[in-house]
Write an enzyme that holds these catalytic residues in place. Structure first.
Site, PDB file in Angstrom:
ATOM      1  NE  ARG A 111     -38.159  44.625   6.022  1.00 52.56           N
ATOM      2  CZ  ARG A 111     -37.774  44.513   7.286  1.00 52.56           C
ATOM      3  NH1 ARG A 111     -38.099  43.456   8.013  1.00 52.56           N
ATOM      4  NH2 ARG A 111     -37.052  45.472   7.839  1.00 52.56           N
ATOM      5  CG  ASP A 138     -30.087  43.365  11.025  1.00 52.48           C
ATOM      6  OD1 ASP A 138     -31.086  42.880  10.447  1.00 52.48           O
ATOM      7  OD2 ASP A 138     -30.124  43.786  12.198  1.00 52.48           O
ATOM      8  CG  HIS A 172     -38.341  49.609   7.857  1.00 50.76           C
ATOM      9  ND1 HIS A 172     -39.295  48.639   8.056  1.00 50.76           N
ATOM     10  CD2 HIS A 172     -37.343  49.339   8.726  1.00 50.76           C
ATOM     11  CE1 HIS A 172     -38.900  47.820   9.014  1.00 50.76           C
ATOM     12  NE2 HIS A 172     -37.711  48.214   9.436  1.00 50.76           N
TER      13      HIS A 172
END
Ligand SMILES: [Zn+2]
Length: 414
Positions: free
Chosen positions: A64, A281, A285
């Site tokens: 991110r 993966d 979040h």
């Protein structure tokens, strides 16, 4: 690059198992033997009763950074990876800005190098802005990336994928599809159609394809067929798709966690070598994202314990096979040499695993993302130490850098 002597481990790699010691000199494995005497000036890490494996290599993670540091950044992601036993991580391009230019690729690589924990590799975007409309300048990105992907979205335009594949072949790079056509009545069909298309583009162009997170039985069948034909294709599955079923873990992720019957097909594909590698993966979040139903699993720290508990402890695969899936084959797919075996001349990247239970809690996770269906779960296989080039980057609850500066402070001798 450091020197280290690891004593008394149960050494396991994709090819063999033995009890013994490992000597790393200058970051490279110098000797593997039943008994190596202590060497002057070389620190000793005792590993009696623990497994020693090649460190894990993650083909597929999202850190991110740039863009969403509240979810994860290169530092928190690197710490999480080290905690999970990984020393090499390949990062997907869906950052903000996305990795569709040399500038973003260089930012990621340079920042990761400054942090100095895990080795970061970069996947470049296939299309500008990941919008699916126009190819990136693949030639300009090529020096920085090993593969091209619009992960998060399937590239639906056949002609673009065809052009990207031809260019990738010329550049010696891999196309790394996120296989999903949207808007079909069945999500599985959306995956299968794109896998079928991409396999045939691989066949017609000769470009190397590595398929992300295979989750549907039909896709496994298609890849098996492609392999029979000798096409230049590999694929991965995630720990959550291989170990969890919809019936026991209802957590939003893309592709979704599937049914018990489909999980069996995936695991059979893994055992039979149709699925080449496991990739996390890792998709961290924030809590607010989770409350809003944003899909993704923060999984790099639970990957090994989940696979070990569900597949190895239950006897479905051996630890040697798991080592092949998490280290040897991912390294080969990325084109990394001298990795994946605990052998003389190989890179001194190793992981020490204790046969102990962990409890997955928010505090257990070094990642900023606490979004996992495994919170509260107890799993076997605790990462005790992660060694990169003979240096501990994670040891017994602490990460190099913020928690300790010099591994000699925490390892006996030296
Ligand atoms: Zn994806």
């Amino acid at each position: 690059m450091s020197d280290l002597l690891i004593k008394g481990a149960r050494i396991v790699d994709a090819g063999r198992e033995m009890a013994g010691d490992v000597l790393i000199v200058g970051g490279i494995i110098r000797e593997v033997a039943e008994e190596i005497p202590p060497q002057k000036g070389i620190p000793v890490l005792p590993a009696e009763g623990n497994f020693l494996l090649p460190a894990f290599v993650d083909l597929h993670a999202h850190f991110r950074d740039p863009g969403f540091p509240e979810k994860e950044d290169l530092l928190s992601g690197s710490r999480a990876a080290a905690h999970g036993g990984f020393t090499v991580v390949s990062l997907m391009p869906n950052t903000d800005p996305p990795c569709d230019s040399p500038e973003v690729a260089r930012y990621v690589l340079e920042k990761a190098r400054e942090i100095g924990l895990v080795e970061v590799r970069v996947v470049g975007a296939i299309t500008r802005g990941l919008r699916g409309g126009e190819l990136v300048d693949m030639e300009a990105l090529a020096p920085y990336v090993w593969a091209f992907s619009d992960d998060g979205h399937g590239v639906e335009d056949h002609r673009l994928v065809w052009k990207a594949a031809k260019k990738a072949r010329e550049l010696g790079k891999t196309i790394y599809p996120h296989p999903e056509f949207r808007g079909l009545p069945s999500r599985e069909l959306g995956e299968e159609l794109m896998v079928a298309r991409d396999l045939w583009i691989a066949r017609r162009t000769g470009a190397r394809f590595h398929l992300a997170h295979i989750s549907s039985p039909g896709a496994v069948e298609l890849v098996a067929l492609a392999k029979e034909k000798g096409l230049p294709v590999t694929c991965e599955a995630t720990p959550h798709h291989l170990c969890l079923s919809r019936e026991e873990a209802d957590h939003p992720v893309n592709p979704p966690i599937t049914t018990r019957e489909a999980v069996e097909v995936l695991v059979t594909g893994l055992v039979e070598g149709i699925i080449d590698a496991v990739a996390t993966d890792h998709a961290p979040h924030t809590d607010a994202d989770v409350a809003a139903g944003v899909p993704g699993i923060s999984g790099i720290e639970t990957a090994f314990p989940l696979l070990y508990t569900r597949l190895v402890k239950r006897g479905t695969i051996g630890l040697r096979t798991l080592s092949r899936l998490l280290s040897l084959v991912p390294a080969r797919i990325m084109g990394l040499r001298q990795r994946g075996f605990v052998r003389e001349g190989f890179v001194g990247d190793l992981v020490i695993i204790a046969e102990e239970e962990i409890t997955v809690t928010r505090d257990f996770l070094f990642s900023r993302g606490k979004n996992t269906p495994l919170l509260g779960w107890r799993l076997w296989g605790k990462v005790h130490a992660t060694i990169r080039g003979g240096e501990a980057i994670y040891l017994d609850g602490k990460v190099k850098g913020r928690d300790f500066d010099d591994h000699r402070q925490v390892i006996r001798g030296g």
